[in-house]
Design a protein around this motif. Structure first.
Motif, PDB file in Angstrom:
ATOM      1  N   LEU A  25       0.823  -1.215   0.000  1.00 41.90           N
ATOM      2  CA  LEU A  25       0.000   0.000   0.000  1.00 41.90           C
ATOM      3  C   LEU A  25       0.860   1.269   0.000  1.00 41.90           C
ATOM      4  O   LEU A  25       0.345   2.369   0.175  1.00 41.90           O
ATOM      5  N   GLY A  26       2.177   1.104  -0.132  1.00 39.77           N
ATOM      6  CA  GLY A  26       3.055   2.268  -0.283  1.00 39.77           C
ATOM      7  C   GLY A  26       3.688   2.754   1.006  1.00 39.77           C
ATOM      8  O   GLY A  26       4.404   3.758   1.007  1.00 39.77           O
ATOM      9  N   ALA A  27       3.444   2.064   2.123  1.00 39.82           N
ATOM     10  CA  ALA A  27       4.063   2.473   3.393  1.00 39.82           C
ATOM     11  C   ALA A  27       5.448   1.839   3.512  1.00 39.82           C
ATOM     12  O   ALA A  27       5.756   0.869   2.822  1.00 39.82           O
ATOM     13  N   ARG A  28       6.281   2.395   4.391  1.00 43.60           N
ATOM     14  CA  ARG A  28       7.504   1.706   4.786  1.00 43.60           C
ATOM     15  C   ARG A  28       7.177   0.976   6.071  1.00 43.60           C
ATOM     16  O   ARG A  28       6.724   1.607   7.038  1.00 43.60           O
ATOM     17  N   ALA A  29       7.312  -0.332   6.066  1.00 48.19           N
ATOM     18  CA  ALA A  29       6.896  -1.139   7.217  1.00 48.19           C
ATOM     19  C   ALA A  29       8.134  -1.655   7.942  1.00 48.19           C
ATOM     20  O   ALA A  29       9.043  -2.200   7.319  1.00 48.19           O
ATOM     21  N   ILE A  30       8.159  -1.452   9.258  1.00 51.27           N
ATOM     22  CA  ILE A  30       9.309  -1.903  10.049  1.00 51.27           C
ATOM     23  C   ILE A  30       8.844  -2.755  11.227  1.00 51.27           C
ATOM     24  O   ILE A  30       7.714  -2.638  11.687  1.00 51.27           O
ATOM     25  N   ARG A  31       9.739  -3.604  11.688  1.00 50.93           N
ATOM     26  CA  ARG A  31       9.434  -4.435  12.854  1.00 50.93           C
ATOM     27  C   ARG A  31       9.702  -3.648  14.134  1.00 50.93           C
ATOM     28  O   ARG A  31      10.747  -2.998  14.243  1.00 50.93           O
ATOM     29  N   VAL A  32       8.783  -3.744  15.089  1.00 51.62           N
ATOM     30  CA  VAL A  32       8.962  -3.096  16.392  1.00 51.62           C
ATOM     31  C   VAL A  32       9.267  -4.178  17.413  1.00 51.62           C
ATOM     32  O   VAL A  32       8.463  -5.089  17.631  1.00 51.62           O
ATOM     33  N   ARG A  33      10.464  -4.071  18.009  1.00 52.55           N
ATOM     34  CA  ARG A  33      10.866  -5.092  18.995  1.00 52.55           C
ATOM     35  C   ARG A  33      11.291  -4.483  20.330  1.00 52.55           C
ATOM     36  O   ARG A  33      11.469  -5.191  21.309  1.00 52.55           O
ATOM     37  N   SER A  34      11.515  -3.174  20.315  1.00 52.80           N
ATOM     38  CA  SER A  34      11.943  -2.533  21.561  1.00 52.80           C
ATOM     39  C   SER A  34      11.376  -1.122  21.601  1.00 52.80           C
ATOM     40  O   SER A  34      10.893  -0.601  20.592  1.00 52.80           O
ATOM     41  N   ALA A  35      11.486  -0.497  22.781  1.00 53.54           N
ATOM     42  CA  ALA A  35      10.924   0.852  22.954  1.00 53.54           C
ATOM     43  C   ALA A  35      11.573   1.842  21.991  1.00 53.54           C
ATOM     44  O   ALA A  35      10.926   2.786  21.541  1.00 53.54           O
ATOM     45  N   SER A  36      12.857   1.602  21.629  1.00 59.35           N
ATOM     46  CA  SER A  36      13.540   2.556  20.742  1.00 59.35           C
ATOM     47  C   SER A  36      12.997   2.475  19.310  1.00 59.35           C
ATOM     48  O   SER A  36      13.241   3.374  18.509  1.00 59.35           O
ATOM     49  N   ASP A  37      12.245   1.409  18.989  1.00 60.57           N
ATOM     50  CA  ASP A  37      11.575   1.341  17.679  1.00 60.57           C
ATOM     51  C   ASP A  37      10.279   2.155  17.691  1.00 60.57           C
ATOM     52  O   ASP A  37       9.664   2.362  16.642  1.00 60.57           O
ATOM     53  N   LEU A  38       9.856   2.563  18.875  1.00 57.59           N
ATOM     54  CA  LEU A  38       8.604   3.312  19.013  1.00 57.59           C
ATOM     55  C   LEU A  38       8.834   4.805  19.202  1.00 57.59           C
ATOM     56  O   LEU A  38       8.174   5.625  18.587  1.00 57.59           O
ATOM     57  N   VAL A  39       9.743   5.129  20.118  1.00 59.17           N
ATOM     58  CA  VAL A  39       9.995   6.542  20.431  1.00 59.17           C
ATOM     59  C   VAL A  39      11.483   6.826  20.368  1.00 59.17           C
ATOM     60  O   VAL A  39      12.313   6.002  20.774  1.00 59.17           O
ATOM     61  N   GLY A  40      11.823   8.020  19.857  1.00 55.99           N
ATOM     62  CA  GLY A  40      13.231   8.419  19.760  1.00 55.99           C
ATOM     63  C   GLY A  40      13.735   8.969  21.080  1.00 55.99           C
ATOM     64  O   GLY A  40      12.988   9.056  22.071  1.00 55.99           O
ATOM     65  N   ASP A  41      15.009   9.391  21.095  1.00 58.11           N
ATOM     66  CA  ASP A  41      15.613   9.935  22.313  1.00 58.11           C
ATOM     67  C   ASP A  41      14.878  11.185  22.797  1.00 58.11           C
ATOM     68  O   ASP A  41      14.855  11.481  23.991  1.00 58.11           O
ATOM     69  N   ASP A  42      14.266  11.910  21.834  1.00 58.58           N
ATOM     70  CA  ASP A  42      13.536  13.135  22.199  1.00 58.58           C
ATOM     71  C   ASP A  42      12.118  12.839  22.688  1.00 58.58           C
ATOM     72  O   ASP A  42      11.349  13.754  22.983  1.00 58.58           O
ATOM     73  N   GLY A  43      11.740  11.539  22.735  1.00 56.47           N
ATOM     74  CA  GLY A  43      10.408  11.173  23.224  1.00 56.47           C
ATOM     75  C   GLY A  43       9.335  11.199  22.151  1.00 56.47           C
ATOM     76  O   GLY A  43       8.189  10.829  22.401  1.00 56.47           O
ATOM     77  N   ALA A  44       9.697  11.628  20.937  1.00 60.61           N
ATOM     78  CA  ALA A  44       8.707  11.690  19.850  1.00 60.61           C
ATOM     79  C   ALA A  44       8.613  10.325  19.168  1.00 60.61           C
ATOM     80  O   ALA A  44       9.620   9.608  19.061  1.00 60.61           O
ATOM     81  N   PRO A  45       7.416   9.959  18.690  1.00 55.29           N
ATOM     82  CA  PRO A  45       7.280   8.657  18.013  1.00 55.29           C
ATOM     83  C   PRO A  45       8.137   8.600  16.747  1.00 55.29           C
ATOM     84  O   PRO A  45       8.271   9.603  16.048  1.00 55.29           O
ATOM     85  N   VAL A  46       8.731   7.441  16.482  1.00 52.72           N
ATOM     86  CA  VAL A  46       9.542   7.293  15.266  1.00 52.72           C
ATOM     87  C   VAL A  46       8.722   6.633  14.147  1.00 52.72           C
ATOM     88  O   VAL A  46       9.212   6.448  13.052  1.00 52.72           O
TER      89      VAL A  46
END
Ligand SMILES: NC(=O)CC[C@H](N)C(=O)O
Length: 262
Positions: A25-46
């Motif tokens: 569908l045109g998205a870039r799909a990534i696997r989430v396995r840890s909190a760092s795959d969800l939020v960056g160092d600045d606390g914003a969602p990645v």
């Protein structure tokens, strides 16, 4: 908008099919396995959106807590990240589980109660056509009614107009479906499904037994609620990723566009 990045929780259960469908569908799909795959160092969602796949909800819950994902997941979803939970993913999102495994917890971000395995065991698995009481977030709908997400869902209308799917909804295909060697429906099968209908695989699926205020019902099966939306959260009892039907994943990407338009 730029290409959306969609995470798929990849601790256990069906992950590859979601990744492939999102990429198609045109998205870039990534696997989430840890909190760092969800939020960056600045606390914003990645990521721009998240899929919680099917599997076994009590195992997913345990692994989320083991890998430090439980609270970060709850926080990003509560903060408005568009999310799609399928089957065990629906159970993970629910505020209440009728029959939890010992010690089982859920994220509690979606105001529904669910009953696990409500449609029987693995041998009762089936592929069926369901009336889909959306779409509420397609680009067409966004263009004509910006910000108004409930009107079509209330009436059963779609962007193409009202669809009478009575025959399709009762058209149970009765095919056994094996989670392990899960066979995707052929392209021809999917092409036959009328608009406003979702081809759904039910595998030890939960039912929604209570729907809170502000939760919109998007599909029913055997008179039970099997698809809901609450704001940024889409949750379904079944597996569209195993049938090749992209309707629900398109709805998730529609939520991303809605979010970007705010
Ligand atoms: N296909 C599925 O995700 C099954 C869900 C499973 N019955 C559970 O309780 O988690």
């Amino acid at each position: 908008m730029t290409q959306p990045v969609v995470g798929v929780l990849a601790l256990q259960g069906g992950v590859a099919e979601h990744l492939a469908m999102l990429e198609s569908l045109g998205a870039r799909a990534i696997r989430v396995r840890s909190a760092s795959d969800l939020v960056g160092d600045d606390g914003a969602p990645v990521i721009d959106a998240l899929v919680l796949p099917g599997g076994e909800s009590s195992t997913t819950d345990r692994l989320c807590r083991t890998f430090g994902l439980f609270d970060p997941l709850r926080e990003v979803i509560a903060a408005g990240l568009p999310v799609l939970g399928t089957c065990a993913g629906l159970i993970m999102l629910a505020s209440q589980i009728e029959d939890p495994a010992p010690g089982q917890q859920s994220l509690g971000v979606l105001d529904v109660t669910v009953a696990r395995n409500a449609f029987g065991s693995q041998v009762d698995s089936a592929e069926v056509l369901l009336e889909w009481m959306g779409p509420s977030t397609t680009p067409d709908h966004l263009d004509s009614h910006p910000g108004d997400s409930a009107s079509h869902a209330d009436t059963g209308d779609t962007a193409e107009g009202h669809v009478d799917v009575t025959d399709a909804v009762t058209g149970h295909l009765g095919r056994a479906f094996d989670l392990v060697s899960g066979r995707a429906a052929s392209d021809a099968d999917v092409a036959l499904a009328p608009s406003g209908v979702v081809r759904a695989a039910f595998i030890r699926a939960p039912a929604v037994t209570r729907v809170g205020d502000g939760v919109e019902v998007l599909a029913r099966y055997q008179e039970s609620v099997v698809a809901v939306r609450q704001s940024n959260i889409l949750a379904i009892s079944f597996h569209p990723e195993l049938t090749g039907d992209v309707t629900v994943h398109e709805e998730l990407l529609g939520l991303v566009r809605l979010e970007a338009a705010v």
